[in-house]
Design an enzyme around this catalytic site. Structure first.
Site, PDB file in Angstrom:
ATOM      1  N   CYS A   2       9.978   0.878  -4.515  1.00 25.60           N
ATOM      2  CA  CYS A   2      10.363   1.229  -5.885  1.00 25.60           C
ATOM      3  C   CYS A   2      11.137   0.097  -6.561  1.00 25.60           C
ATOM      4  CB  CYS A   2      11.242   2.456  -5.889  1.00 25.60           C
ATOM      5  SG  CYS A   2      10.469   3.870  -5.115  1.00 25.60           S
ATOM      6  N   ARG A  27       6.490  -5.674  -5.653  1.00 30.22           N
ATOM      7  CA  ARG A  27       7.122  -4.883  -4.592  1.00 30.22           C
ATOM      8  C   ARG A  27       6.192  -3.805  -4.054  1.00 30.22           C
ATOM      9  NH1 ARG A  27      12.765  -5.413  -4.832  1.00 30.22           N
ATOM     10  NH2 ARG A  27      13.150  -3.319  -4.043  1.00 30.22           N
ATOM     11  N   TRP A  75       7.025   3.910  -5.455  1.00 29.29           N
ATOM     12  CA  TRP A  75       6.184   3.852  -4.257  1.00 29.29           C
ATOM     13  C   TRP A  75       6.427   5.177  -3.550  1.00 29.29           C
ATOM     14  CZ3 TRP A  75       6.597   3.986   1.106  1.00 29.29           C
ATOM     15  CH2 TRP A  75       5.505   3.458   1.814  1.00 29.29           C
ATOM     16  N   ASN A 101      15.640   4.433  -6.139  1.00 28.59           N
ATOM     17  CA  ASN A 101      14.921   3.755  -5.065  1.00 28.59           C
ATOM     18  C   ASN A 101      15.644   4.124  -3.778  1.00 28.59           C
ATOM     19  OD1 ASN A 101      13.778   2.001  -3.227  1.00 28.59           O
ATOM     20  ND2 ASN A 101      14.763   0.168  -4.061  1.00 28.59           N
ATOM     21  N   GLY A 102      14.918   4.736  -2.834  1.00 27.99           N
ATOM     22  CA  GLY A 102      15.552   5.143  -1.578  1.00 27.99           C
ATOM     23  C   GLY A 102      15.072   6.521  -1.184  1.00 27.99           C
ATOM     24  N   GLU A 487      -0.817 -12.902  13.175  1.00 26.68           N
ATOM     25  CA  GLU A 487      -0.575 -13.063  11.745  1.00 26.68           C
ATOM     26  C   GLU A 487      -1.896 -13.139  10.981  1.00 26.68           C
ATOM     27  OE1 GLU A 487       1.780 -12.565   9.880  1.00 26.68           O
ATOM     28  OE2 GLU A 487       1.392 -13.701   8.060  1.00 26.68           O
ATOM     29  N   LYS A 491      -2.934 -10.511   8.062  1.00 28.08           N
ATOM     30  CA  LYS A 491      -3.299 -10.925   6.691  1.00 28.08           C
ATOM     31  C   LYS A 491      -4.602 -10.262   6.283  1.00 28.08           C
ATOM     32  CE  LYS A 491      -0.398 -11.986   5.578  1.00 28.08           C
ATOM     33  NZ  LYS A 491       0.897 -12.032   6.092  1.00 28.08           N
ATOM     34  N   GLU A 494      -4.260  -6.408   5.782  1.00 25.61           N
ATOM     35  CA  GLU A 494      -3.419  -6.067   4.630  1.00 25.61           C
ATOM     36  C   GLU A 494      -4.197  -6.104   3.317  1.00 25.61           C
ATOM     37  OE1 GLU A 494       1.181  -7.400   5.132  1.00 25.61           O
ATOM     38  OE2 GLU A 494      -0.243  -9.034   5.143  1.00 25.61           O
ATOM     39  N   HIS A 510      -9.050  -7.360  29.080  1.00 28.40           N
ATOM     40  CA  HIS A 510      -8.450  -6.068  29.439  1.00 28.40           C
ATOM     41  C   HIS A 510      -8.681  -5.028  28.352  1.00 28.40           C
ATOM     42  CE1 HIS A 510      -6.664  -7.966  32.898  1.00 28.40           C
ATOM     43  NE2 HIS A 510      -6.279  -8.961  32.107  1.00 28.40           N
ATOM     44  N   LYS A 609       6.075  -4.849  -0.873  1.00 29.22           N
ATOM     45  CA  LYS A 609       6.585  -6.173  -0.504  1.00 29.22           C
ATOM     46  C   LYS A 609       7.956  -6.050   0.149  1.00 29.22           C
ATOM     47  CE  LYS A 609       6.614 -10.692  -0.737  1.00 29.22           C
ATOM     48  NZ  LYS A 609       5.740 -11.251   0.306  1.00 29.22           N
TER      49      LYS A 609
END
Ligand code: G6P
Length: 614
Positions: A2, A27, A75, A101-102, A487, A491, A494, A510, A609
């Site tokens: 948010c 964000r 969000w 926000n929270g 990573e 990427k 995402e 394995h 973000k």
């Protein structure tokens, strides 16, 4: 997550609020809204599901006058993304509007209590409970907004950054924070509020970062007042922020992510500036020198982080253990904080966070601090919560990162970790001078070598087209390249929503090898280091099962280029610095595959973000 924006002053608030929301779009959010006290002294709230541009379209015929207002990007946590759940939320009488926000953890108890008093609710959010509670307290006790906010927040369990406006008191906004970020901008006869400084820097460089349980009262014609929940005045430092507005724009690139990938050579220069001497023979991280006794006395280091920063932490472990011979444990901050960790005053905790606001990382820092550990932060956002909570640390200095998928922050974090390991190793005398010098000199070459990789962008864009069909990807690497594989996979998933797994190459046998068939692209980091032959065998095993190999190889490699379906050539560097080079083509590949698939690269679905709730 948010985003909060607020304005009170002499200008029209709406354009400032909308522009501020756009600055915070990075964000991650799913709905947006704005509240303004108009010329007719009405408190108007407008909300829309979707993007800030959807909100703009929605209000196009509405009254957006007024020079006081608050705005929000939401969000979703409690309740689906829709206009009713978007913020601002009105109180029952529509006298108050609040953004948040929270998470209010005890919202259900508070809601029941208010429902018993006849309050009804329009949304399924925890936030609406808070605005109703403030109005209830204000009405019953007949008190001012600030006191009502203070009393309400004393009943709240959870995290919040809030801003509240009162139709009957249009010259004031009350804002408060606990565990979620909030910045007050101080202009000439005007104030700004925001989740970070990006919506503010266009108007003023003077800011105050609120601390936990502080409440700011911004009032037309009065100086900023900061008090705590018990109404005791809190001294506050006015800081000067320097941010170049160009850093907040796309600068001719189609997406922030691509811009940030291309910025990396400059970012690494910025990150090293003033830390490596002009002769290129010596690295000094001042925080390491200032606290060297404490760092060298440590039994072990524990690195806590989330997401991409956690991948940088894995590389940090490798660097610190091999250069400094200090044992390093890497923990997901979200796991660490709830596992009652064995930690004490002989431990050093390194917290890595781009935003400096990740709720779990911040909580891990607080926990470790409360048990006596020494805390070293590696962050990007200047003045954010984690650097303020740590004992010392080093900024990565890569500038604001706007694309949700982290790119330049990762390479910046790895660069700082390399400099940290080098500085400590020299103090501890665990590496010889020749090796030390070779790493320092090679580190200085990294920006130029990154540029060589970036020159292959068009080719990587072309080959990415081939892989848009794929539903799955495997990424393999060993040693320093294993976190790079993780990573690369992160990427891709995402931003393109293709399922991707990163694995240590030898672990493939394995499990993941069962997935390999002619449809499966396997990205292998196969540079010429100590494990080259082993990785070569892994490639043979994939080819034997008809997997499609995309190999990252060193320039001139003829062995793997004969085996792999596609090769991307990388300039040679020291093994310990390879992550800084090998990550770049993987960022580009993820980017181009996502673009080919028509995805929203900078704001991928469901992602945020800055993850300010746990
Ligand atoms: C989110 C972001 C990631 C980031 C992670 C940790 O998931 O989308 O890009 O790596 O949070 O964030 P931090 O700011 O603590 O590095």
């Amino acid at each position: 997550m948010c985003g909060i924006v607020g304005y009170i002053g002499h200008r029209e608030a709406y354009p400032i609020l909308i522009k501020g929301l756009k600055r915070l779009e990075y964000r991650g959010y799913d709905s947006a809204g704005v509240a303004l006290i108009g010329e007719d002294r009405q408190l108007n709230v407008y909300k829309a599901k979707g993007k800030v541009s959807d909100l703009e379209a929605f209000v196009s015929q509405k009254d957006v006058s007024g020079n006081v207002g608050i705005a929000h990007t939401r969000w979703a946590t409690h309740g689906e993304p829709c206009a009713a759940n978007a913020h601002p939320h009105y109180s029952s009488s529509q006298r108050l509007a609040l953004i948040h926000n929270g998470i209010i953890e005890n919202y259900a108890v508070l809601k029941e209590k208010l429902q018993a008093k006849g309050y009804t609710f329009r949304s399924s959010t925890d936030t609406e409970v808070l605005v109703q509670l403030i109005e209830y307290i204000q009405t019953v006790d007949n008190i001012d907004l600030l006191t009502a906010v203070q009393l309400a927040l004393r009943e709240v369990i959870g995290a919040y950054a809030i801003a509240v406006m009162d139709r009957d008191n249009p010259d004031e906004i009350v804002a408060a924070r606990k565990s979620s970020p909030l910045v007050v901008g101080i202009g000439q006869d005007e104030f700004f509020l925001a989740s970070d400084a990006t919506p503010i820097v266009e108007y003023t460089d003077k800011v105050v970062y609120l601390e936990d349980e502080e409440i700011a009262v911004i009032r037309r014609g009065a100086p900023l007042k900061v008090v705590n929940l018990n109404n005791v005045e809190c001294p506050h430092e006015i800081k000067t922020v320097s941010m170049n507005l160009g850093q907040l724009e796309k600068g001719g690139y189609p997406h922030f992510m691509l811009k940030e990938i291309f910025e990396q050579p400059d970012c690494i220069y910025d990150c090293m500036r003033g830390r490596i001497n002009v002769e290129g023979t010596n690295v000094v991280l001042s925080a390491v020198i200032d606290y060297k006794e404490r760092l060298l006395a440590a039994n072990r280091f524990i690195i806590v982080a989330c997401g991409t920063s956690w991948h940088a932490a894995l590389i940090g472990k490798h660097l610190i253990e091999s250069f400094c011979r200090i044992p390093v444990v890497v923990e997901y901050a979200s796991e660490f904080r709830y596992q009652d960790p064995v930690i004490g005053s002989n431990d050093v905790v390194i917290a890595i966070s781009q935003s400096g606001e990740t709720a779990d990382t911040l909580a891990a820092v607080e926990l470790a601090k409360s048990r006596g550990a020494f805390i070293y932060g590696i962050c990007n956002a200047i003045g954010s919560s984690i650097p303020r909570a740590t004992h010392t640390g080093s900024y990565i200095h890569v500038g604001p990162e706007i694309g949700v998928a982290s790119t330049k922050a990762f390479t910046g974090q790895v660069t700082v970790l390399t400099m940290l390991a080098l500085t400590l190793a020299r103090e501890k005398r665990t590496i010889d001078d020749a090796f030390y010098l070779s790493v320092v000199q090679e580190l200085e070459q990294i920006p130029e070598k990154m540029k060589e990789v970036l020159k292959q962008n068009d080719r990587i864009a072309e080959l990415s087209k081939i892989f848009t069909y794929a539903h799955n990807f495997i990424y393999l690497g060993r040693g320093y390249s294993y976190p790079v594989a993780l990573e690369g996979a992160l990427k891709l998933k995402e931003i393109s929503y293709i399922h991707a797994e990163g694995y240590p190459a030898a672990e493939m046998k394995h499990g993941p090898i069962a997935l390999v068939d002619a449809e499966m692209p396997v990205v292998v980091i196969a540079t010429q280091n100590g494990l080259y032959e082993k990785v070569l065998s892994n490639i043979q095993e994939i080819k034997a099962r008809k997997g499609r190999v995309i190999a990252l190889v060193n320039k001139g490699d003829t062995v793997i280029s004969r085996l792999a379906d596609t090769c991307i050539e990388l300039p040679e560097t020291l093994e310990c610095l390879e992550p800084l080079i090998a990550t770049v083509p993987l960022q580009l590949m993820a980017y181009h595959i996502a673009v080919c698939k028509g995805m929203d690269v900078d704001q991928p679905r469901n992602l945020a973000k800055s993850v300010t709730v746990e």
